[in-house]
Design an enzyme around this catalytic site. Structure first.
Site, PDB file in Angstrom:
ATOM      1  N   HIS A 223       0.857  -1.188   0.000  1.00  0.00           N
ATOM      2  CA  HIS A 223       0.000   0.000   0.000  1.00  0.00           C
ATOM      3  C   HIS A 223       0.894   1.240   0.000  1.00  0.00           C
ATOM      4  O   HIS A 223       1.833   1.340   0.786  1.00  0.00           O
ATOM      5  CB  HIS A 223      -0.901   0.000   1.242  1.00  0.00           C
ATOM      6  CG  HIS A 223      -1.693   1.255   1.431  1.00  0.00           C
ATOM      7  ND1 HIS A 223      -1.370   2.221   2.363  1.00  0.00           N
ATOM      8  CD2 HIS A 223      -2.792   1.724   0.784  1.00  0.00           C
ATOM      9  CE1 HIS A 223      -2.238   3.208   2.292  1.00  0.00           C
ATOM     10  NE2 HIS A 223      -3.113   2.933   1.349  1.00  0.00           N
TER      11      HIS A 223
ATOM     12  N   HIS B 224       1.629  11.046  -2.206  1.00  0.00           N
ATOM     13  CA  HIS B 224       0.358  10.840  -1.514  1.00  0.00           C
ATOM     14  C   HIS B 224      -0.394  12.166  -1.533  1.00  0.00           C
ATOM     15  O   HIS B 224      -0.032  13.097  -0.814  1.00  0.00           O
ATOM     16  CB  HIS B 224       0.600  10.377  -0.077  1.00  0.00           C
ATOM     17  CG  HIS B 224      -0.618   9.817   0.578  1.00  0.00           C
ATOM     18  ND1 HIS B 224      -0.716   9.641   1.939  1.00  0.00           N
ATOM     19  CD2 HIS B 224      -1.801   9.396   0.064  1.00  0.00           C
ATOM     20  CE1 HIS B 224      -1.894   9.125   2.226  1.00  0.00           C
ATOM     21  NE2 HIS B 224      -2.569   8.968   1.103  1.00  0.00           N
TER      22      HIS B 224
END
Length: 659
Positions: A124, A170
């Site tokens: 992830h 991110h």
């Protein structure tokens, strides 16, 4: 025999003697059972150790002196070996993780089933070096993940500051970006360094159509023939890992412009059924000025153009609730001017992704005409398994379920993967930089099947009963097998650590925790007694674990150093898939908290499987030992019987003489 001196009270010295590792009684008994008989040694390896016939021959070649060669002594003691191994050489063989490992290191499962029939080692936000808020993005974590055997890499794609290229970061945080092309080049170099089975790249797409076209070009030019391009759209069944060896496959949502193009095309053909379209999201017509009013980070292409709104909300970790309904698509403009861009990007997508919409039951509905990937957060999964557990398992029999950490795990921690595995979820996405207990379970699980990153799901997760019933991990399950684990001893800390690492004033006080992690009924932890002031602790304790679902059970082993006044010190750990364990006496190597194997630290253990009836699952060496013991008892009583016969004979003669 080693000795260690420790200072205390400033000027006093305490001296401790630490004996070298000695064979435990069971090892001595095993050695005496064959001693100088090579046929008995073969029986021991075959029956007690459960070795495959080919492995028996290989081990015999090590343990016995081949013509003109050397046996175990050459590998362990560097001295010429006799015709049969000595007790010390036999013990050295058993206590060597390289020569006598607890599980096989080869791929042995059937890899020709559809992709959805396997658990896959999944990362992830694979590019992050630390936490989810302000750490750096880099290709280094990607390389480390690939070297550990991870088979699913996640990249979040965003336009760079000039909107002319693609960065990986991110979104909505302070994480520093890294260029996408750098990540792709590193992926190409290390994709198959640990496993030759397919590598999946999941793309979280926040790009404009022109940058999507640029990504398509980067993927095709960087990976070349390694990139798998599906021939059908949609697919009714995923290809197998064996068919995709050394191939890179792409998983993401199809671009919204492509969906809109297909929709318009269908309308032109007289079909306006939105239900026929891929379940990939919704579009909203926005004005170019809305960019300045929307802080979500989504980017508009041009004034009046179609734009994705929360296009990868299935990947967005901050959203745990299902959408109530989709927004209506706009039909005002003809998007065919984006046809070429959308189709070029779209044709690279092998695994179509989607987020759950509307009711959960609808999101889990199985379409026999196409397979897809659905993403749920750990919170969504917990709710889904509580209310629709059977539907989750049915969905994962042919489709792919990806589970990702909830948005509050900003420190890159992880969640318990067992709830996902026991419901058939293939892609349980973990933060590989979050070195916690959950990640250790993940690492242990994927040591199975030769560490190739793919583990075949057990049959009970792939089949449906005659009345539509499926496996219930929370139900009352019968005991299938019983695992007996004996912890003999440990060694290696004195080589890998300084003498004051665990205790400044004395040798360490080790104890071992042993337990099962699996379905709820199987999960338990036990521990040995504490052995004080010993670098080579000897416990010689056995534990019994009844197992309802051994196909999903992990054996968790952890060594702690007891400290009366402070938190106990960590002495090593490992997790082993129960279904992969080799029976018999085995050397179990231990790892640090990050999963890196220690150079010397290991435990000597024995594993035995018994059926639910209590009988051994296979004929083991214990029967032979029992036979030896029974024979000894027989001769003992036979001797007493003879003595009694002689006694009564003498008494009879005496009585006769008296009469």
């Amino acid at each position: 025999m080693g000795s260690y001196k420790y200072k205390y009270c400033m000027c006093f010295t305490r001296k401790f003697r630490s004996p070298d590792a000695q064979p435990p009684p069971d090892v001595r008994a095993a050695y005496l059972s064959f001693n100088s008989d090579v046929h008995a040694l073969r029986r021991f390896l075959s029956q007690a150790q459960g070795e495959h016939p080919a492995d028996v021959d290989r081990i015999l070649a090590l343990l016995t002196a081949a013509s003109g060669g050397h046996g175990i002594a050459r590998l362990v003691t560097r001295s010429p070996a006799p015709a049969m191994p000595t007790l010390e050489e036999f013990f050295a063989f058993l206590f060597s993780p390289e020569l006598n490992p607890p599980m096989a290191h080869q791929v042995h499962q059937d890899m020709s089933a559809p992709f959805s029939h396997y658990f896959v080692f999944t990362g992830h936000n694979s590019y992050l070096t630390g936490n989810q808020l302000n750490s750096d993005s880099s290709d280094i974590p990607i390389i480390k993940a690939l070297q550990r055997g991870v088979r699913v890499i996640e990249l979040d794609m965003w336009p760079n500051s000039s909107k002319t290229n693609v960065d990986i970061l991110h979104g909505g945080t302070l994480t520093a970006p890294v260029e996408m092309i750098r990540c792709l080049k590193s992926i190409k170099e290390y994709a198959f360094c640990a496993s030759t089975y397919p590598l999946v790249i999941t793309l979280e797409d926040h790009l404009t159509p022109d940058l999507q076209a640029k990504v398509a070009k980067m993927l095709t030019e960087t990976f070349g023939d390694l990139l798998f391009i599906p021939s059908s759209d949609p697919m009714k069944e995923f290809p197998s890992p064996a068919a995709l060896m050394k191939r890179i496959i792409i998983s993401t949502k199809p671009p919204q412009e492509y969906k809109e193009f297909v929709k318009v095309k269908d309308k032109q053909n007289g079909s306006g059924n939105i239900a026929d379209l891929p379940d990939t999201g919704s579009l909203r017509r926005i004005d170019s000025n809305a960019d300045n009013q929307n802080g979500s980070g989504n980017l508009a292409a041009d004034t009046g153009s179609l734009r994705r709104i929360d296009s990868n909300a299935d990947e967005s970790d901050g959203k745990d609730e299902l959408d109530e309904q989709d927004e209506e698509d706009s039909d005002e403009d003809d998007p065919k001017f984006q046809q070429d861009t959308a189709c070029e990007y779209r044709k690279l997508i092998t695994i179509q992704a989607g987020k759950p919409k509307g009711h959960l039951r609808d999101a889990l509905r199985v379409d026999p005409e196409k397979v897809r990937r659905l993403s749920l957060s750990e919170t969504q999964l917990a709710k889904a398994t509580t209310s629709h557990g059977a539907e989750v398992i049915r969905f994962t029999q042919n489709n792919i379920l990806r589970v990702y950490p909830k948005g509050t795990r900003v420190n890159s921690s992880n969640y318990d993967p067992m709830i996902a595995w026991t419901h058939g979820a293939q892609m349980v996405a973990f933060n590989m930089q979050g070195h916690d207990k959950a990640l250790r379970l993940m690492q242990g699980f994927f040591r199975a099947n030769g560490g190739c990153g793919y583990v075949k799901k057990p049959d009970f997760l792939l089949t449906t009963g005659p009345n539509g019933e499926v496996f219930d991990p929370k139900g009352s399950l019968p005991v299938k097998k019983t695992l007996k684990v004996k912890v003999y001893m440990g060694d290696g800390w004195r080589m890998d650590f300084s003498k004051t690492h665990f205790d400044a004033f004395s040798p360490p006080d080790f104890y071992t925790r042993v337990g099962i992690v699996g379905v709820k009924a199987d999960t338990v932890m036990k521990k040995t007694r504490v052995i004080e002031d010993q670098w080579v602790p000897v416990w010689d304790e056995e534990f019994t674990f009844p197992l309802r679902a051994p196909e999903l059970a992990l054996l968790r082993i952890e060594v702690q150093e007891y400290d009366m006044s402070e938190k106990h010190d960590f002495g090593g750990q490992t997790c082993l898939p129960v279904w992969e364990l080799k029976q018999g006496i085995r050397a179990v190597p231990l790892h640090d908290r990050k999963g890196n194997r220690y150079k010397s630290v290991r435990l000597l253990m024995r594993f035995r499987f018994c059926l639910a009836s209590g009988l051994p699952a296979q004929k083991t060496f214990r029967f032979r030992q029992s036979a030896i013991q029974s024979g000894t008892v027989f001769f003992f009583f036979f001797y007493i019987y003879l003595c009694e016969c002689v006694y009564y004979r003498e008494m009879k003669l005496v009585l006769c003489s008296m009469s």
